[in-house]
Design a protein around this motif. Structure first.
Motif, short mmCIF file in Angstrom:
data_model
loop_
_atom_site.label_atom_id
_atom_site.label_comp_id
_atom_site.label_asym_id
_atom_site.label_seq_id
_atom_site.Cartn_x
_atom_site.Cartn_y
_atom_site.Cartn_z
N ALA A 135 49.35 27.56 43.60
CA ALA A 135 48.22 27.01 42.37
C ALA A 135 47.12 27.99 42.82
CB ALA A 135 48.18 25.32 43.27
N VAL A 136 46.56 28.98 43.93
CA VAL A 136 45.24 29.33 44.34
C VAL A 136 46.22 30.46 43.25
CG1 VAL A 136 43.72 30.50 45.21
CG2 VAL A 136 43.89 28.13 45.98
N LEU A 137 47.69 31.04 44.51
CA LEU A 137 47.70 32.71 43.16
C LEU A 137 47.99 32.30 41.96
CD1 LEU A 137 50.04 33.69 46.44
CD2 LEU A 137 47.57 34.01 46.12
N LEU A 138 48.56 31.55 41.34
CA LEU A 138 48.54 31.76 39.86
C LEU A 138 46.84 31.56 39.29
CD1 LEU A 138 51.32 28.73 39.74
CD2 LEU A 138 51.47 31.75 39.07
N TYR A 139 46.27 30.31 40.32
CA TYR A 139 44.97 30.83 39.33
C TYR A 139 44.59 31.70 39.50
CZ TYR A 139 39.72 29.08 38.50
OH TYR A 139 38.87 29.08 38.11
N GLY A 140 44.01 32.77 39.84
CA GLY A 140 43.67 34.44 39.73
C GLY A 140 44.77 35.14 39.18
N VAL A 141 46.11 34.69 38.98
CA VAL A 141 46.88 35.85 37.95
C VAL A 141 45.86 35.15 36.14
CG1 VAL A 141 49.10 36.01 36.84
CG2 VAL A 141 48.73 35.92 39.85
N ILE A 142 45.90 34.59 36.28
CA ILE A 142 45.10 34.18 35.28
C ILE A 142 44.41 34.46 35.05
CG2 ILE A 142 44.75 32.35 33.43
CD1 ILE A 142 46.89 30.35 35.12
N TYR A 143 42.81 33.95 36.04
CA TYR A 143 41.82 34.51 36.16
C TYR A 143 41.59 35.46 35.62
CZ TYR A 143 36.87 35.25 37.27
OH TYR A 143 35.61 34.96 37.27
N ALA A 144 42.22 36.52 36.22
CA ALA A 144 42.75 38.40 36.11
C ALA A 144 42.69 38.48 34.81
CB ALA A 144 43.34 38.38 37.21
N ALA A 145 44.29 37.89 34.43
CA ALA A 145 44.30 38.72 33.16
C ALA A 145 43.43 38.30 31.91
CB ALA A 145 45.80 38.17 32.96
N ILE A 146 42.76 37.01 32.17
CA ILE A 146 41.34 36.72 30.76
C ILE A 146 40.28 37.17 31.04
CG2 ILE A 146 39.95 34.84 30.09
CD1 ILE A 146 42.17 32.61 30.91
N ARG A 147 40.03 38.00 32.89
CA ARG A 147 38.96 38.53 33.27
C ARG A 147 38.88 39.26 34.24
NH1 ARG A 147 33.24 35.00 34.24
NH2 ARG A 147 32.60 36.36 33.37
N PRO A 148 39.41 41.00 32.88
CA PRO A 148 39.91 41.81 33.84
C PRO A 148 38.45 42.73 35.05
CG PRO A 148 40.34 42.47 31.94
CD PRO A 148 40.01 41.18 31.42
N ASP A 149 38.51 42.64 36.13
CA ASP A 149 37.64 43.61 37.02
C ASP A 149 37.73 44.81 36.96
OD1 ASP A 149 36.23 44.91 39.28
OD2 ASP A 149 35.71 42.41 39.65
N LYS A 150 36.67 45.34 36.33
CA LYS A 150 36.41 46.67 36.09
C LYS A 150 37.34 47.93 37.72
CE LYS A 150 31.70 47.22 34.45
NZ LYS A 150 30.71 47.69 33.88
N MET A 151 37.03 46.90 38.73
CA MET A 151 38.14 47.76 39.94
C MET A 151 39.52 48.24 39.87
SD MET A 151 39.00 43.98 42.58
CE MET A 151 39.45 45.03 43.68
N PHE A 152 40.24 47.57 38.40
CA PHE A 152 41.52 47.63 38.09
C PHE A 152 41.99 48.86 37.25
CE2 PHE A 152 41.85 43.34 38.15
CZ PHE A 152 41.93 42.62 39.62
N LEU A 153 40.46 49.33 37.19
CA LEU A 153 40.31 50.51 36.26
C LEU A 153 40.90 52.18 37.49
CD1 LEU A 153 37.53 50.50 34.37
CD2 LEU A 153 39.86 50.48 33.24
N LEU A 154 40.77 51.76 38.43
CA LEU A 154 41.18 52.69 39.62
C LEU A 154 42.24 52.43 39.94
CD1 LEU A 154 38.26 52.61 42.27
CD2 LEU A 154 38.60 53.82 40.71
N SER A 155 43.20 54.25 39.88
CA SER A 155 44.60 53.74 40.16
C SER A 155 45.42 53.72 41.98
CB SER A 155 45.13 55.59 39.66
OG SER A 155 46.44 55.53 40.38
#
Length: 317
Positions: A226-246
């Motif tokens: 449940a925590v992992l799924l919640y994290g996936v949903i949260y990252a999809a709704i509010r993507p972090d700038k760190m994901f911009l780094l390859s």
């Protein structure tokens, strides 16, 4: 002191907590093993094997703590993987063949740690070679880990390794297996005996039927999912700038794919409880990453809920 300070600001409290988790889980298994653990194997190792296994689990937890900042998946210094690894590796179930499970888990952690070096140096050769050797060695310790051979193409694709590095990984993986076959042949057996024994270990069911249902083990696994799924949903709704780094995206994809790959071990008839210690290696990193990107209140509550269920699981199956 904040509730999350114990594992996010200092290594010593996290290591102490990891030691407490490992000792508590080992004592629980020694004094009152669950039905699932008895169904896996009624044989109990010697005290020295439990001591060595606990030490290896501790070393593996420390390696986990180093992997998160090396991968770039943590915004700051974070020691969450250490206690979370202990909960995942020993908190759900303890493998009766504890020393072999701990050794295989330690090899897996070191292999992933070595693979992460290619994120910082694209020409790494020694690291990927020894990482693949460790993956091959794991098969000698726990046959179901043979599915992790797919880590090689995953690493080649996700980490953008060269053809030379891919060949080195393939050779490194085969060396321990060929070495074991040679030793069997040298001692008078057939050169193919090792392969036959490996197939038998994978094809024959290891776990016998269990009457009771491990409700708290299921609850603990459900909370982690449940925590992992919640994290996936949260990252999809509010993507972090760190994901911009390859580099960070590649590290995240590596752990995601390897985690899913390790889960396929449970589909093999010969899978035993050692799978918990193996699956815990990449999953602890992903769980720590999710808790690090969630809002402080949410991650703190989720973290302590997981620990609370673990404590309850020590006394109730």
């Amino acid at each position: 002191m904040q509730l999350n300070a114990i594992t996010r600001k200092a290594a010593l409290p996290a290591i102490i907590l990891l030691v407490v988790i490992l000792i508590a889980a080992t004592l629980r298994y020694s004094l009152s093993p669950f039905e699932v653990e008895l169904a896996d194997s009624a044989f109990r190792g010697r005290t020295i094997s439990f001591v060595l296994a606990t030490f290896l689990f501790l070393c593996c937890g420390i390696v986990e703590g180093k992997m998160l900042p090396r991968s770039g998946l943590s915004k700051g210094y974070c020691t969450l993987p250490m206690p979370l690894y202990g909960v995942l590796a020993c908190g759900i179930f303890v493998a009766p063949h504890t020393l072999a499970a701990a050794t295989a888990s330690f090899c897996f952690a070191l292999a992933l740690h070595l693979l992460l070096r290619s994120l910082h140096n694209a020409d790494e050769k020694d690291s990927v070679f020894f990482a693949s050797m460790l993956l091959g060695t794991m098969v000698l310790l726990s046959p179901p880990t043979i599915v992790l051979v797919a880590t090689i193409p995953i690493a080649v694709f996700v980490l953008a390794l060269s053809l030379r590095q891919a060949v080195l990984m393939a050779v490194g993986y085969l060396l321990p297996l060929l070495g074991a076959s040679y030793i069997v042949w040298y001692k008078g057996g057939n050169i193919f005996d090792f392969g036959r024994n490996l197939y038998s270990a994978l094809a024959l069911p290891q776990l016998s039927e269990v009457e009771g249902t491990p409700y708290l083990a299921i609850l603990l696994v459900s909370a982690i999912v449940a925590v992992l799924l919640y994290g996936v949903i949260y990252a999809a709704i509010r993507p972090d700038k760190m994901f911009l780094l390859s580099r960070i995206r590649r590290a995240l994809h590596l752990f995601i794919w390897v985690s899913l790959l390790s889960l396929t071990m449970i589909l093999l008839p010969g899978c035993d409880l050692a799978a918990c210690a193996i699956i815990a290696v990449p999953t602890a990193i992903l769980l720590s990453f999710v808790l690090s990107i969630l809002p402080n209140n949410s991650s703190t509550i989720a973290y302590w809920v997981v620990l609370a269920i673990f404590v309850a699981h020590l006394f109730v199956a």
